[in-house]
Design a protein around this motif. Structure first.
Motif, PDB file in Angstrom:
ATOM      1  N   GLY A  68       1.004  -1.326   0.507  1.00  0.00           N
ATOM      2  CA  GLY A  68       0.196   0.239  -0.259  1.00  0.00           C
ATOM      3  C   GLY A  68       0.702   1.246  -0.328  1.00  0.00           C
ATOM      4  N   ILE A  69       1.511   1.919   1.291  1.00  0.00           N
ATOM      5  CA  ILE A  69       2.602   2.116   1.183  1.00  0.00           C
ATOM      6  C   ILE A  69       3.396   2.252   1.915  1.00  0.00           C
ATOM      7  CG2 ILE A  69       1.858   3.296   3.393  1.00  0.00           C
ATOM      8  CD1 ILE A  69       1.834   6.376   2.577  1.00  0.00           C
ATOM      9  N   ASP A  70       4.548   3.010   1.413  1.00  0.00           N
ATOM     10  CA  ASP A  70       6.410   2.150   1.843  1.00  0.00           C
ATOM     11  C   ASP A  70       6.678   3.689   2.029  1.00  0.00           C
ATOM     12  OD1 ASP A  70       8.667   0.847   2.938  1.00  0.00           O
ATOM     13  OD2 ASP A  70       9.179   0.375   0.412  1.00  0.00           O
ATOM     14  N   VAL A  71       7.471   4.058   3.296  1.00  0.00           N
ATOM     15  CA  VAL A  71       7.731   4.736   3.965  1.00  0.00           C
ATOM     16  C   VAL A  71       9.302   4.839   4.500  1.00  0.00           C
ATOM     17  CG1 VAL A  71       7.862   6.789   5.693  1.00  0.00           C
ATOM     18  CG2 VAL A  71       5.615   6.213   4.549  1.00  0.00           C
ATOM     19  N   LYS A  72      10.618   5.429   3.431  1.00  0.00           N
ATOM     20  CA  LYS A  72      11.340   4.968   3.492  1.00  0.00           C
ATOM     21  C   LYS A  72      11.939   6.763   4.147  1.00  0.00           C
ATOM     22  CE  LYS A  72      12.064   1.068   0.418  1.00  0.00           C
ATOM     23  NZ  LYS A  72      12.049   1.456  -1.042  1.00  0.00           N
ATOM     24  N   ASP A  73      12.432   6.297   5.592  1.00  0.00           N
ATOM     25  CA  ASP A  73      13.664   7.676   6.565  1.00  0.00           C
ATOM     26  C   ASP A  73      13.012   8.878   6.024  1.00  0.00           C
ATOM     27  OD1 ASP A  73      16.216   7.732   7.839  1.00  0.00           O
ATOM     28  OD2 ASP A  73      17.176   7.620   6.136  1.00  0.00           O
ATOM     29  N   LEU A  74      12.458   9.177   6.655  1.00  0.00           N
ATOM     30  CA  LEU A  74      10.998  10.801   5.936  1.00  0.00           C
ATOM     31  C   LEU A  74      12.032  11.023   6.651  1.00  0.00           C
ATOM     32  CD1 LEU A  74       9.566  11.441   3.990  1.00  0.00           C
ATOM     33  CD2 LEU A  74       7.700  11.017   6.222  1.00  0.00           C
ATOM     34  N   LYS A  75      12.226  12.393   6.577  1.00  0.00           N
ATOM     35  CA  LYS A  75      12.787  13.070   7.431  1.00  0.00           C
ATOM     36  C   LYS A  75      12.114  14.996   7.239  1.00  0.00           C
ATOM     37  CE  LYS A  75      17.352  11.477   8.458  1.00  0.00           C
ATOM     38  NZ  LYS A  75      18.247  11.153   7.617  1.00  0.00           N
ATOM     39  N   VAL A  76      11.317  15.033   8.352  1.00  0.00           N
ATOM     40  CA  VAL A  76      10.903  16.521   7.705  1.00  0.00           C
ATOM     41  C   VAL A  76      11.685  17.657   8.646  1.00  0.00           C
ATOM     42  CG1 VAL A  76       8.674  18.141   7.918  1.00  0.00           C
ATOM     43  CG2 VAL A  76       8.366  15.987   7.699  1.00  0.00           C
ATOM     44  N   HIS A  77      11.848  18.976   8.333  1.00  0.00           N
ATOM     45  CA  HIS A  77      13.157  19.870   8.747  1.00  0.00           C
ATOM     46  C   HIS A  77      12.359  20.752   8.839  1.00  0.00           C
ATOM     47  CE1 HIS A  77      16.722  17.398   8.497  1.00  0.00           C
ATOM     48  NE2 HIS A  77      16.218  16.778   9.655  1.00  0.00           N
ATOM     49  N   TYR A  78      12.181  22.088  10.397  1.00  0.00           N
ATOM     50  CA  TYR A  78      12.077  23.027  10.639  1.00  0.00           C
ATOM     51  C   TYR A  78      13.100  23.525  10.416  1.00  0.00           C
ATOM     52  CZ  TYR A  78       7.124  21.867  10.700  1.00  0.00           C
ATOM     53  OH  TYR A  78       5.897  21.237  10.492  1.00  0.00           O
ATOM     54  N   ASP A  79      13.380  24.779   9.688  1.00  0.00           N
ATOM     55  CA  ASP A  79      14.884  25.696   9.775  1.00  0.00           C
ATOM     56  C   ASP A  79      14.649  27.082  10.828  1.00  0.00           C
ATOM     57  OD1 ASP A  79      16.479  23.970   7.777  1.00  0.00           O
ATOM     58  OD2 ASP A  79      15.468  24.703   6.838  1.00  0.00           O
ATOM     59  N   THR A  80      15.047  26.829  11.622  1.00  0.00           N
ATOM     60  CA  THR A  80      14.943  28.390  12.655  1.00  0.00           C
ATOM     61  C   THR A  80      15.994  29.070  12.608  1.00  0.00           C
ATOM     62  OG1 THR A  80      14.933  26.356  14.626  1.00  0.00           O
ATOM     63  CG2 THR A  80      12.666  26.870  13.452  1.00  0.00           C
ATOM     64  N   PRO A  81      15.786  29.914  13.720  1.00  0.00           N
ATOM     65  CA  PRO A  81      17.348  31.167  13.358  1.00  0.00           C
ATOM     66  C   PRO A  81      18.239  30.139  14.550  1.00  0.00           C
ATOM     67  CG  PRO A  81      15.788  32.655  13.560  1.00  0.00           C
ATOM     68  CD  PRO A  81      14.321  30.911  13.226  1.00  0.00           C
ATOM     69  N   ASP A  82      17.610  29.294  15.353  1.00  0.00           N
ATOM     70  CA  ASP A  82      18.692  28.646  15.980  1.00  0.00           C
ATOM     71  C   ASP A  82      18.782  27.518  15.811  1.00  0.00           C
ATOM     72  OD1 ASP A  82      17.861  31.342  18.950  1.00  0.00           O
ATOM     73  OD2 ASP A  82      16.415  30.114  18.939  1.00  0.00           O
ATOM     74  N   GLY A  83      18.308  26.600  15.062  1.00  0.00           N
ATOM     75  CA  GLY A  83      19.102  25.958  14.122  1.00  0.00           C
ATOM     76  C   GLY A  83      17.934  25.010  13.315  1.00  0.00           C
ATOM     77  N   VAL A  84      17.946  23.448  13.137  1.00  0.00           N
ATOM     78  CA  VAL A  84      17.625  23.173  12.534  1.00  0.00           C
ATOM     79  C   VAL A  84      16.953  22.232  13.812  1.00  0.00           C
ATOM     80  CG1 VAL A  84      16.644  21.016  11.254  1.00  0.00           C
ATOM     81  CG2 VAL A  84      18.831  22.845  10.711  1.00  0.00           C
ATOM     82  N   VAL A  85      14.847  21.673  13.439  1.00  0.00           N
ATOM     83  CA  VAL A  85      14.379  21.061  14.371  1.00  0.00           C
ATOM     84  C   VAL A  85      13.630  20.029  14.117  1.00  0.00           C
ATOM     85  CG1 VAL A  85      11.894  21.144  15.698  1.00  0.00           C
ATOM     86  CG2 VAL A  85      13.286  23.143  15.836  1.00  0.00           C
ATOM     87  N   LYS A  86      14.001  18.838  13.785  1.00  0.00           N
ATOM     88  CA  LYS A  86      13.891  17.772  13.114  1.00  0.00           C
ATOM     89  C   LYS A  86      12.476  16.612  13.471  1.00  0.00           C
ATOM     90  CE  LYS A  86      18.767  16.629  12.521  1.00  0.00           C
ATOM     91  NZ  LYS A  86      19.855  15.913  12.538  1.00  0.00           N
ATOM     92  N   ALA A  87      11.089  17.306  13.215  1.00  0.00           N
ATOM     93  CA  ALA A  87      10.007  17.357  13.377  1.00  0.00           C
ATOM     94  C   ALA A  87       9.691  15.972  12.955  1.00  0.00           C
ATOM     95  CB  ALA A  87       8.853  18.155  13.257  1.00  0.00           C
ATOM     96  N   VAL A  88      10.439  15.562  12.024  1.00  0.00           N
ATOM     97  CA  VAL A  88      10.114  14.135  11.556  1.00  0.00           C
ATOM     98  C   VAL A  88      11.508  13.502  11.037  1.00  0.00           C
ATOM     99  CG1 VAL A  88       9.074  12.119  10.228  1.00  0.00           C
ATOM    100  CG2 VAL A  88       7.867  14.217  10.367  1.00  0.00           C
ATOM    101  N   ASP A  89      11.939  12.550  12.411  1.00  0.00           N
ATOM    102  CA  ASP A  89      13.634  12.269  12.374  1.00  0.00           C
ATOM    103  C   ASP A  89      14.138  10.614  11.484  1.00  0.00           C
ATOM    104  OD1 ASP A  89      16.359  12.549  12.298  1.00  0.00           O
ATOM    105  OD2 ASP A  89      16.075  12.710  14.154  1.00  0.00           O
ATOM    106  N   GLY A  90      14.051  10.524  10.253  1.00  0.00           N
ATOM    107  CA  GLY A  90      14.045   9.092   9.919  1.00  0.00           C
ATOM    108  C   GLY A  90      12.864   7.519  10.024  1.00  0.00           C
ATOM    109  N   VAL A  91      11.668   8.095   9.465  1.00  0.00           N
ATOM    110  CA  VAL A  91      10.443   7.225   9.752  1.00  0.00           C
ATOM    111  C   VAL A  91       9.891   6.521   8.497  1.00  0.00           C
ATOM    112  CG1 VAL A  91       8.306   7.266  10.403  1.00  0.00           C
ATOM    113  CG2 VAL A  91       9.505   8.764  11.589  1.00  0.00           C
ATOM    114  N   SER A  92      10.141   5.106   8.690  1.00  0.00           N
ATOM    115  CA  SER A  92      10.287   4.399   7.889  1.00  0.00           C
ATOM    116  C   SER A  92       9.246   3.228   8.519  1.00  0.00           C
ATOM    117  CB  SER A  92      11.925   2.970   7.695  1.00  0.00           C
ATOM    118  OG  SER A  92      12.752   4.369   7.586  1.00  0.00           O
ATOM    119  N   PHE A  93       8.601   2.491   6.892  1.00  0.00           N
ATOM    120  CA  PHE A  93       7.120   2.034   7.786  1.00  0.00           C
ATOM    121  C   PHE A  93       6.445   1.446   6.270  1.00  0.00           C
ATOM    122  CE2 PHE A  93       5.201   5.606   8.518  1.00  0.00           C
ATOM    123  CZ  PHE A  93       3.640   5.018   8.021  1.00  0.00           C
ATOM    124  N   SER A  94       6.380   0.485   6.625  1.00  0.00           N
ATOM    125  CA  SER A  94       5.163   0.019   5.351  1.00  0.00           C
ATOM    126  C   SER A  94       4.216  -0.870   5.745  1.00  0.00           C
ATOM    127  CB  SER A  94       5.984  -1.063   4.315  1.00  0.00           C
ATOM    128  OG  SER A  94       6.564  -1.987   5.070  1.00  0.00           O
TER     129      SER A  94
END
Lengths: 336, 344
Positions: free
Chosen positions: A17-43
């Motif tokens: 159905g769906i295969d998610v591999k090492d998904l990363k969602v980052h927020y760039d902020t003035p203080d640094g990177v916020v890794k809101a989703v950090d390498g999620v994998s599932f299928s």
């Protein structure tokens, strides 16, 4: 749906159905990177139901938006793959991705109270998604066809056809959420992402709405990803559960085994924190606060919460059939 | 259905109730215009005669009789309630009496001569500013708009901070005085008579461009900023995210979802600004000596032409009331959450 002209990218439906591999969602902020989703994998295979649970701020909703590729600035999808129907959706251009939405991946949105356009009749909100997925050159739908489609969609979610002529403010919360489900299933998607679909409803309505969603999903043989923090609802509805902490999956497995014998300390505490009728003592919480996602180091985020040394590298371990955890030697026995 | 039922259904009819409300507003406002000057306790006739007497040396003889005669002529000697009755009767017939300054011209013909100019200039300008400003604001508040729009519209929007009459002076100085592209003042060329001809129409447009530009440029920002704010607010609404997840075309998202919802408060503001159209830009008319209502009102105030002033104020009340009535009646068509039905 026979009348809507569907363009499936891959006519032979694969088992996946769906295969998610090492998904990363980052927020760039003035203080640094916020890794809101950090390498999620599932299928997920077709027809399977998976729930993602975790505290507020663990990245569940961010993940749901990323699966639809609807991450908004300042957030960005920093890497990974989301494969649906044999194609990596993160590789598509904007127009191709637009055509995938509703047709391949559909969203049942959070906070159903406002998810419908207040100034549009329900029938038009059911139809406009179909219009915008028609291949150019196709004939326009006739009036009779429109009425027929709308009626069919509404009946499928246990609503009366007269709802078509109503505006969202004339519907109750449960009815609105049924309309949202009707929209999400109108093009028979391969994957349904349900982001806390019943969070604003009372328990009786919640149960009915979830049953409707489940029935439709089974009929379509679609995979469903249910985002929620209501552990009871998750346990009843889904086959698999993924526990998220600090933007990472820490434990994935069949619902029964995870609830019966949770292996990751965070999952253990999460399940323990559920109040039960037999245990009316104080609420049991999880010590500490959820991790700050700003500049979070690699390794075990949970060790940081309970004040243990972070081992930096932690492996995925298969603890039972289909049951995996992030096995950290420093905290795995915590809270046993 | 009995007669009583019919009456009841008329009364509960939304449009009818709004219309009653409209009449009520006009009645209250015109009563206020009647009462307020009379509350001062001064005798306007006597004051005026005294003033004249002082100018021409002391001539007290016969002043009392003269005052009484004038008061009789204006009907000011009658009891207040009779005066009020006469006043209301005049209003209902739209009879505002003669102008004092341009006697024997009636207030009606004076207003009639200038109303078309003001309406032509200001109503057209208000609509242009509304449409251009709203579209500009919608595009500025839309994340998928091309960037260059920011560079075009933003400088124009800063003009909103400049009062329109200052802008008018600057425009006159540059385009009429220095460059001599446009006439300095007036609604049409001196020594021509208003007529329906191509030549005259062109002349009117030529004269209207500068005053129109100053009004449009100065109010564009108001509409654009309001619209942009609503567009940005709407972006965060659940229904926008849900609509995007439906894979709708950008054009549909923009018009049917974002603009359609953002434009609702704009239309209320449009109705209100149309209500003040007749007096809204008095200064622009005065600066350009435009033959409209604003200029007429200005002259009337300068010459103490009370009947003209009263007629003007009445016109303002009626247009404002009418604009509110129209928006009340049409708003439910725009926003289904506002219903015609009573109590829902």
């Amino acid at each position: 749906m026979t009348t809507a002209n569907k363009v499936k990218s891959n006519p032979s439906k694969s088992k996946l159905g769906i295969d998610v591999k090492d998904l990363k969602v980052h927020y760039d902020t003035p203080d640094g990177v916020v890794k809101a989703v950090d390498g999620v994998s599932f299928s997920l295979r077709q027809g399977e139901r998976m729930a993602l649970v975790g505290e507020s701020g663990s990245g569940k909703s961010t993940l749901a938006m990323a699966l639809m590729r609807l991450t908004r600035a300042p957030g960005r999808i920093a890497g990974g793959q989301v494969i649906v129907g044999g194609r990596d959706m993160l590789d598509l251009d904007e127009e191709e991705m637009r055509l995938q939405r509703l047709n391949e991946v559909a969203l049942v949105p959070q906070g159903a109270m406002n998810s419908l356009n207040p100034v549009m009749k329900i029938k038009n909100q059911l139809l406009d998604g179909l219009y915008d997925h028609q291949v150019s050159g196709d004939e326009k739908m006739s009036k009779e066809q429109q009425v027929e489609i709308v009626e069919k969609l509404l009946i499928a979610v246990d609503l009366v056809p007269s709802v078509a002529e109503m505006y969202p403010h004339e519907l109750s919360g449960g009815m609105k959420q049924r309309v949202a489900i009707a929209i999400a299933t109108s093009m028979e998607p391969r994957v349904i992402v349900a982001d806390e679909p019943t969070s604003a409803l009372d328990v009786v309505v919640q149960r009915n709405v979830m049953q409707t969603l489940g029935r439709l999903q089974e009929g379509l043989h679609a995979s469903i990803i249910l985002i929620g923090h209501d552990m009871g609802l998750v346990a009843q509805f889904s086959d698999h559960v993924g526990v998220m902490y600090a933007g990472r999956l820490v434990e994935v497995g069949p619902v029964k085994t995870v609830f019966k014998s949770p292996k990751h300390p965070y999952t253990r505490l999460l399940i323990k924190s559920l109040p039960t009728l037999s245990n009316k003592k104080d609420f049991i919480g999880i010590p500490g606060l959820p991790a700050t996602l700003l500049n979070l180091p690699e390794g075990c985020a949970f060790c940081l919460r309970i004040g243990k040394t972070n081992p930096n590298v932690i492996p995925w371990v298969n603890v039972a059939k289909d049951h995996f955890i992030q096995d950290c030697k420093n905290c795995s026995s915590y809270g046993k | 259905m009995t007669f009583r039922d019919i009456l009841a259904s008329i009364y509960t009819n939304y449009v009818f109730r709004r219309f009653l409300f409209f009449l009520l507003i006009i009645w209250i406002a015109s009563t206020a215009i009647f009462l307020i000057p009379r509350l001062s306790g001064q005798d306007p006739v006597k004051e005026k005669l005294l003033l004249e007497a002082q100018r021409g040396g002391h001539m007290q003889a016969g002043l009392e009789e003269m005052a009484a005669e004038y008061s009789r002529k204006f009907g000011l000697d009658k009891p207040l309630i009779v005066q009020y009755g006469n006043y209301m009767a005049d209003l209902v017939r739209f009879d505002f009496g003669p102008s004092i300054a341009y006697f024997p011209k009636s207030v009606n013909s004076l207003i009639g001569d200038s109303v078309i100019w003001t309406f032509g200039l200001l109503a057209v300008c208000t609509f242009i500013a509304f449409f251009v400003g709203t579209i500009a604001g919608a595009l500025l508040g839309w994340p998928k708009s091309p960037n260059f729009l920011q560079y075009i519209f933003m400088p124009i929007l800063t003009l909103a901070a400049i009062p329109y009459y200052l802008l008018a002076l600057v425009l006159i100085y540059i385009f009429a005085f220095n460059l001599d592209w446009f006439p300095l003042f007036g609604g049409y060329a001196v020594a021509t008579l208003p007529e329906w001809s191509f030549r005259f129409t062109f002349d009117v447009i030529h004269h209207a461009i500068l005053p129109a530009s100053s009004i449009v440029l100065a109010s564009l920002g108001f509409w654009a900023l309001g619209m942009r704010g609503m567009m940005v607010t709407n972006q965060g609404e659940d229904f926008m995210i849900a609509a995007e997840a439906k894979g709708l075309r950008s054009i549909r998202l923009f018009f049917n979802y974002a603009v359609r919802n953002a434009v609702l408060p704009q239309t209320t503001a449009l109705a209100l600004s149309l209500g003040t159209v007749f007096t809204g830009s008095v200064l622009v008319e005065v600066i350009f000596r435009y033959p409209g209502l604003g200029n007429t009102l200005y002259q009337a105030i300068k010459l103490n032409d009370f009947f003209v002033i009263r007629g003007m104020i009445f016109i303002v009340i009626v247009t404002l009331g009418l604009a509110t009535f129209i928006i009340d009646v049409t708003y439910p068509l725009l926003d289904p959450r506002v219903s015609y039905k009573k109590g829902s």
